[in-house]
Design an enzyme around this catalytic site. Structure first.
Site, PDB file in Angstrom:
ATOM      1  N   GLU A 173       0.821  -1.227   0.000  1.00 34.38           N
ATOM      2  CA  GLU A 173       0.000   0.000   0.000  1.00 34.38           C
ATOM      3  C   GLU A 173       0.849   1.268   0.000  1.00 34.38           C
ATOM      4  OE1 GLU A 173      -3.062  -0.264   3.036  1.00 34.38           O
ATOM      5  OE2 GLU A 173      -4.118  -1.781   1.888  1.00 34.38           O
ATOM      6  N   GLU A 292      -5.431  -8.383  -0.495  1.00 36.93           N
ATOM      7  CA  GLU A 292      -6.175  -8.090   0.744  1.00 36.93           C
ATOM      8  C   GLU A 292      -7.625  -7.852   0.362  1.00 36.93           C
ATOM      9  OE1 GLU A 292      -4.723  -5.234   3.616  1.00 36.93           O
ATOM     10  OE2 GLU A 292      -2.639  -5.691   3.079  1.00 36.93           O
TER      11      GLU A 292
END
Ligand code: AHR
Length: 502
Positions: A173, A292
């Site tokens: 991320e 995710e």
């Protein structure tokens, strides 16, 4: 009662279902590792301190690949801390989750646990506060058989054979301002490309994942993927997607249609990757690692984790979601979205596995049990084999605030020609009405129903709890019949169903 019709045809295929679609994610966060998979002294702990009750549930879930060790945690991670004699391992700050990390459980312990749950290791690299050199060191430690200082160190640490890790995430991320070492798309694209090239000098066969956006709602979404792939297109195999869903302000109708958002997210990323492909006139096609995804009540996460210099708790409970039937239904439908895109999504990880945002609850010193989200995952992982089929679906619709007009019924299907088995997965998003579904299976040449299992409850917000750990779960759906190539069954309101065919 509403009605819907479906047609399945084995000639109309999406693509092969990669087992990695049923991956999981274990992060050093809250009680995911410590008190989750590892609890020495627990009545079921084995000689390595791993909870046997948790191992059994993880095996039952059918998780294929495990992404490790983060997550946001990885951006402050020094892998060297987590190997070697335990008494010499340093205690560090886990900045991502404002806690203490003792490193008592590290790389070797996780690999050993994976052998017990029959899982594949997928490693995430720290490209936040570290760079290509540390990535190279870890790759050498993990994959080089022998004869270098780092490979010999691994051997001395008790692991003669390489770990042979195939999949590597180039950071986590990196578009998120919360990420340690957060970068611009250009800066990240450059470091990801350099790291990937360097890693391939060590092991040309590794499979590399570039960080996509941390969510489709990020202001840089789309442009981030385009820029990052412009730098890394020839160096990586995957771009990542992350998505978490929750029921907001009691809007169950929108929440139940979360898969509509996931479909759109995947299709946008595919379009962006293919745009870069055409601009570069490349022969390669980039796949998606949806590494995710889950239901996560992010709005309930306390925003005041940072408490002070002398307050770094050890494994504080974080995001131990209670998970309702509706949450389980949404998890089932998100899996259906992944199956519908099996041609491009070839790896995915439910985030996470035990205690933290997890389908499995493990009580300290007590039992481990299944939350509602456990059921659709374990059944889909078991039944969705072979090829994902396109589904020709005729369903009533309803209006949602978040996703516009959507189908009441959602469906996905698989067919394993070699085994002669198939499976249909169905969701009824109606809050009040049953749906009678008729499915034409003529081309599949299946004649019997192996099982028909439904997750539903008169209260869609019912959940399993410590006091009642089996309050919700799968029930046999007695309405299912199969005759003359037509499968019929009734779906209760707010439900997820799987039918196995043979
Ligand atoms: O899974 C929990 C967190 O969610 C991960 O650490 C991070 O990557 C994401 O924002």
């Amino acid at each position: 009662m509403l009605s819907a019709r479906l047609k399945l045809d084995p000639r109309s295929a999406v693509g092969p279902i990669n087992r990695r679609l049923f991956g999981g994610f274990v992060e050093h966060m809250g009680r995911g590792v410590y008190g989750g998979i590892y609890e020495p002294g627990h009545p079921t702990a084995d000689e390595e301190g791993f909870r046997r009750d948790v191992i059994e549930l993880v095996r039952e879930m059918g998780i294929s690949t495990f992404r490790y060790p983060g997550g946001n945690f990885v951006s402050g991670y020094r892998w060297e801390d987590s190997v070697g004699p335990r008494e010499q391992r340093p205690t560090r700050l886990n900045l991502a989750w404002h806690s203490k990390e003792t490193n008592e459980f590290g790389l070797h312990e996780f690999a050993s646990w994976l052998e017990k749950v029959d899982g594949e290791l997928m490693l995430a690299l720290n490209l936040g506060t570290r760079g290509p050199l540390e990535a190279l060191d870890l790759l050498e430690y993990v994959n080089v058989p022998a004869g270098t200082t780092l490979a010999e160190q691994r051997i001395a640490n008790g692991r003669p054979a390489p770990f042979d890790v195939r999949m590597w995430c180039l950071g986590n991320e990196m578009d998120g301002p919360w990420q340690l070492g957060h970068r611009s798309a250009d800066d990240y694209g450059k470091i990801a490309s350099q790291t990937a090239k360097a890693m391939r000098q060590v092991d040309p066969t590794v499979e590399l994942v570039a960080c996509g956006s941390s969510g489709a709602g990020m202001p840089t979404f789309g442009e981030w993927e385009r820029t990052v792939l412009s730098h890394t297109y020839d160096d990586v195999d995957y771009i990542s997607c992350h998505a978490y869903y929750e029921e907001k302000n009691g809007d169950l109708g929108s929440f139940l249609a979360s898969a509509v958002d996931m479909d759109g997210f995947i299709e946008s990323v595919v379009a962006t990757a293919d745009h870069v492909k055409s601009v570069r006139k490349s022969e390669r096609t980039i796949a998606i690692s949806f590494d995710e995804w889950n239901v996560w009540y992010l709005s309930r996460v306390p925003q005041d984790l940072a408490k002070g210099l002398d307050d770094w708790p050890l494994n504080p409970p974080l995001s131990e979601e209670p998970y309702t039937v509706a949450d389980g239904v949404v998890v089932g439908s998100l899996l259906m979205s992944l199956l519908r895109h099996a041609d491009r999504v070839t790896s995915a990880s439910i985030a996470q596995v035990v205690n933290v945002i997890a389908p499995i609850a493990a009580e300290p010193g007590g039992p481990a049990w299944r939350k509602s989200t456990f059921f659709p995952f374990s059944v889909t992982s078991r039944l969705a084999r072979g090829t994902s089929l396109k589904v020709d679906l005729d369903t009533p619709e309803y209006d949602t605030q978040e996703h516009g007009r959507v189908g009441v019924v959602d469906a996905a299907a698989s067919f394993d020609a070699e085994a002669g088995t198939g499976a249909v997965f169905l969701v009824n998003r109606s809050e009040r009405e049953e749906v009678r579904v008729t499915i034409e299976l003529a081309g599949l040449d299946v004649t019997t129903i192996g099982e028909a299992l439904t997750l539903a409850d008169s209260d869609p917000h019912a959940a399993n709890t410590t006091e009642e750990p089996t309050r919700v779960g799968l029930r046999e759906n007695p309405s299912a019949t199969l005759a003359d190539g037509v499968l019929e069954l009734t779906l209760p309101p707010v439900s997820w169903t799987a039918v196995a065919l043979a």
